[in-house]
Design an enzyme around this catalytic site. Structure first.
Site, PDB file in Angstrom:
ATOM      1  N   GLU A 168       0.905  -1.272   0.029  1.00  0.00           N
ATOM      2  CA  GLU A 168       0.169  -0.185  -0.072  1.00  0.00           C
ATOM      3  C   GLU A 168       0.870   1.299  -0.143  1.00  0.00           C
ATOM      4  O   GLU A 168       0.774   2.039   1.007  1.00  0.00           O
ATOM      5  CB  GLU A 168      -1.090  -0.117   1.286  1.00  0.00           C
ATOM      6  CG  GLU A 168      -1.932  -1.020   1.165  1.00  0.00           C
ATOM      7  CD  GLU A 168      -3.215  -1.025   2.076  1.00  0.00           C
ATOM      8  OE1 GLU A 168      -2.894  -0.015   3.198  1.00  0.00           O
ATOM      9  OE2 GLU A 168      -3.905  -1.762   2.059  1.00  0.00           O
ATOM     10  N   GLU A 376      -5.030  -8.627   0.476  1.00  0.00           N
ATOM     11  CA  GLU A 376      -5.742  -8.367   2.040  1.00  0.00           C
ATOM     12  C   GLU A 376      -7.264  -8.036   1.655  1.00  0.00           C
ATOM     13  O   GLU A 376      -7.621  -7.607   0.535  1.00  0.00           O
ATOM     14  CB  GLU A 376      -5.354  -6.928   2.565  1.00  0.00           C
ATOM     15  CG  GLU A 376      -3.938  -7.227   3.393  1.00  0.00           C
ATOM     16  CD  GLU A 376      -3.596  -5.823   3.941  1.00  0.00           C
ATOM     17  OE1 GLU A 376      -4.479  -4.993   4.395  1.00  0.00           O
ATOM     18  OE2 GLU A 376      -2.482  -5.691   3.778  1.00  0.00           O
TER      19      GLU A 376
HETATM   20  C1  BG6 Z   1      -4.354  -2.171   5.250  1.00  0.00           C
HETATM   21  C2  BG6 Z   1      -2.972  -2.369   5.945  1.00  0.00           C
HETATM   22  O1  BG6 Z   1      -4.315  -0.883   4.977  1.00  0.00           O
HETATM   23  O2  BG6 Z   1      -5.489  -2.174   6.089  1.00  0.00           O
HETATM   24  C3  BG6 Z   1      -3.087  -3.137   7.139  1.00  0.00           C
HETATM   25  O3  BG6 Z   1      -2.255  -3.194   4.785  1.00  0.00           O
HETATM   26  C4  BG6 Z   1      -4.099  -2.811   8.010  1.00  0.00           C
HETATM   27  O4  BG6 Z   1      -1.892  -3.326   7.774  1.00  0.00           O
HETATM   28  C5  BG6 Z   1      -5.449  -2.995   7.236  1.00  0.00           C
HETATM   29  O5  BG6 Z   1      -4.030  -3.480   9.100  1.00  0.00           O
HETATM   30  C6  BG6 Z   1      -6.567  -2.669   8.149  1.00  0.00           C
HETATM   31  O6  BG6 Z   1      -6.551  -1.310   8.362  1.00  0.00           O
HETATM   32  P1  BG6 Z   1      -6.933  -0.919   9.927  1.00  0.00           P
HETATM   33  O7  BG6 Z   1      -6.859   0.533   9.923  1.00  0.00           O
HETATM   34  O8  BG6 Z   1      -8.316  -1.488  10.183  1.00  0.00           O
HETATM   35  O9  BG6 Z   1      -5.773  -1.734  10.808  1.00  0.00           O
END
Ligand code: BG6
Length: 476
Positions: A168, A376
């Site tokens: 990201e 993800e």
């Molecule tokens: C993504 C990241 O932005 O989203 C992760 O790559 C992150 O590291 C995930 O944990 C979820 O975001 P958040 O803010 O809910 O932890």
């Protein structure tokens, strides 16, 4: 359902994590500090002042965690390597003990038939490089990142077949240099676009190194992609959505694949005086460093409307990692963000939109003609542990089922999909939201300021995914 194509036989049903969010052991066995180790100690930066010093102690419990992955039947596990474990100040002597941890983790995964998907960088640049030359703000980062990457390519070649360069980039750059939520906490567009350009060059240079070394397998970045919609069919709103898509998404993905910035956005940056300096040789380097796949982190979509030149917003980028806020956001002259009346939101104000995933996959496939690995996707929610130590997270099952189905629909549409790494395997530290915002299949019993015993409990979703993997997604 009958007309849906099946998932490919070798589809990677996986799950993911990142070093800082799970490992803990922040200063063990020769590890140097990263910018996150320092940033979390500044009062007010994180929820309840939480840090990743211990996180979920994966560093010491990785065997237990891998055993759970094997029990679930996971085909792939995506994790990141902490640069400052391998090179404590970011360059120079290798810290063998740090590198050995990942060597052992990789062997443990392979022994359980789980394919390691290795992320080279998930936001934790060594503090040493930040202090020495401002990290991503200096072109020196290109050489240093490439040297670090080469150490990993050479060490793990043949054992790792899927590599992710930067996680990201759009989030760590905008959060670090514009919104100032992340280290180094800067708010300056000129500096941001310069740091971003250096990150593009470092990404391409690492990919070129991968090829030069003849490393086996595939390599690509992970991009935080939220497709942009128009609020309605008014042509000015359609134009706003196009602007938003180019500004928030194509601005990065075009560079990864074609080595060129979208013209309209680059022109707009030049007008603001924010365009990065492109030196001779940059474009050649960028064009050469084309990835094998597009890694996609998908959480939500964005809905846009016309925003006049004197309209709302401060030119701030809107990305998937942003904290929920009711303040009107957008970029004057380009677009503004609107609530989508058709979509429900999570407790953290992120739209839930499985069809948006299908749309996003289709857009990437037709614009870039690359296979896609979902690196993800998941639901961050409050979970509760019952007296019998169970977690009934039917909301997460529902979310993951709908998104898996959207992937199957995209496959049916003709999109080449490599796999689905959900976020996340165990619960972990949410950078700014502590431990209350949970994503895992495995509950980790700890709170912000109470580590308890860090015991692991399988959630209902653990068993749902186990069954889904076993059936190769046949009964979604
Ligand atoms: C993504 C990241 O932005 O989203 C992760 O790559 C992150 O590291 C995930 O944990 C979820 O975001 P958040 O803010 O809910 O932890």
């Amino acid at each position: 359902h009958k007309r849906l194509s099946p998932f490919p036989k070798d589809f990677l049903w996986g799950s993911a994590s990142a070093a800082y969010q799970v490992e803990g052991a922040w200063d063990k066995d020769g590890k140097g500090p990263s910018v996150w180790d320092e940033f979390v100690r500044i009062p007010g930066t994180t929820f309840k002042e939480t840090n990743g010093d211990v996180a979920v102690d994966h560093y010491h419990r990785y065997k237990e965690d891998v055993a759970l992955m094997a029990e679930q039947g996971l085909k792939a596990y995506r994790f990141s390597i902490a640069w400052s474990r391998v090179l404590p100040t970011g360059r120079g002597e290798i810290n063998e003990q740090g590198l050995q941890f990942y060597d052992d983790l990789i062997d443990e995964l392979i022994a359980h038939n789980i394919k390691p998907v290795v992320t080279l960088y998930h936001w934790d640049i060594p503090q040493g490089l930040q202090d020495a030359y401002g990290g991503w703000e200096s072109r020196q980062i290109i050489e240093d990142f490439t040297t670090y990457a080469a150490i990993l390519f050479e060490r793990f070649n043949g054992r790792v077949h899927h590599w992710v360069t930067l996680n990201e980039q759009n989030v760590f750059i905008s959060h670090g240099y514009q919104l100032a939520y992340h280290p180094p906490g800067v708010s300056d567009e000129k500096r941001m676009y310069n740091a971003n350009h250096n990150a593009n060059l470092a990404n391409a240079s690492a990919i070129n190194k991968f090829r030069e070394l003849g490393t086996s397998g595939k390599i690509g970045p992970s991009f935080a992609y939220g497709p942009n919609y128009a609020i309605d069919a008014h042509p000015k709103n359609e134009l706003a959505a196009l602007n938003a898509e180019e500004f928030n998404a194509n601005f990065w993905m075009d560079i990864y694949v074609w080595g060129e910035y979208p013209k309209a956005i680059f022109h707009w940056l030049e007008e603001q005086g924010w365009a990065p300096e492109i030196l001779p040789g940059d474009t050649e380097l960028l064009k050469k460093g084309k990835p094998d796949f597009m890694g996609v982190n998908y959480y939500r979509t964005m809905t846009n409307a016309f925003n006049p030149i004197d309209g709302v917003g401060h030119g701030k980028m809107n990305t998937t990692g942003e904290k929920g806020t009711s303040e009107e956001k957008g970029v004057p002259g380009l677009f503004k963000i609107q609530d989508n009346p058709y979509l429900e939101k999570t407790n953290w104000d992120w739209e839930i939109d499985p069809t948006g995933l299908r749309i996003g996959l289709r857009r990437i496939a037709s614009r870039y003609r690359l296979p896609i690995l979902i690196t993800e996707n998941g639901l961050g929610e409050y979970d509760s542990l019952t007296d019998d130590k169970e977690i009934h997270d039917e909301y997460r099952i529902d979310y993951l089922r709908q998104h898996s189905l959207a992937i199957q629909e995209a496959i049916t549409d003709g999109v080449e999909m490599l796999g689905y790494c959900t976020w996340s395997f165990t619960d972990l530290l949410s950078w700014l939201n502590g431990y209350q915002k949970r994503y895992g299949f495995v509950y980790v019993d700890r709170e912000e300021n109470d580590e308890k015993e860090l015991k692991r409990y399988k959630k209902d979703s653990f068993y749902w995914y186990q069954k889904t993997i076993k059936e190769n997604g046949a009964n979604l």
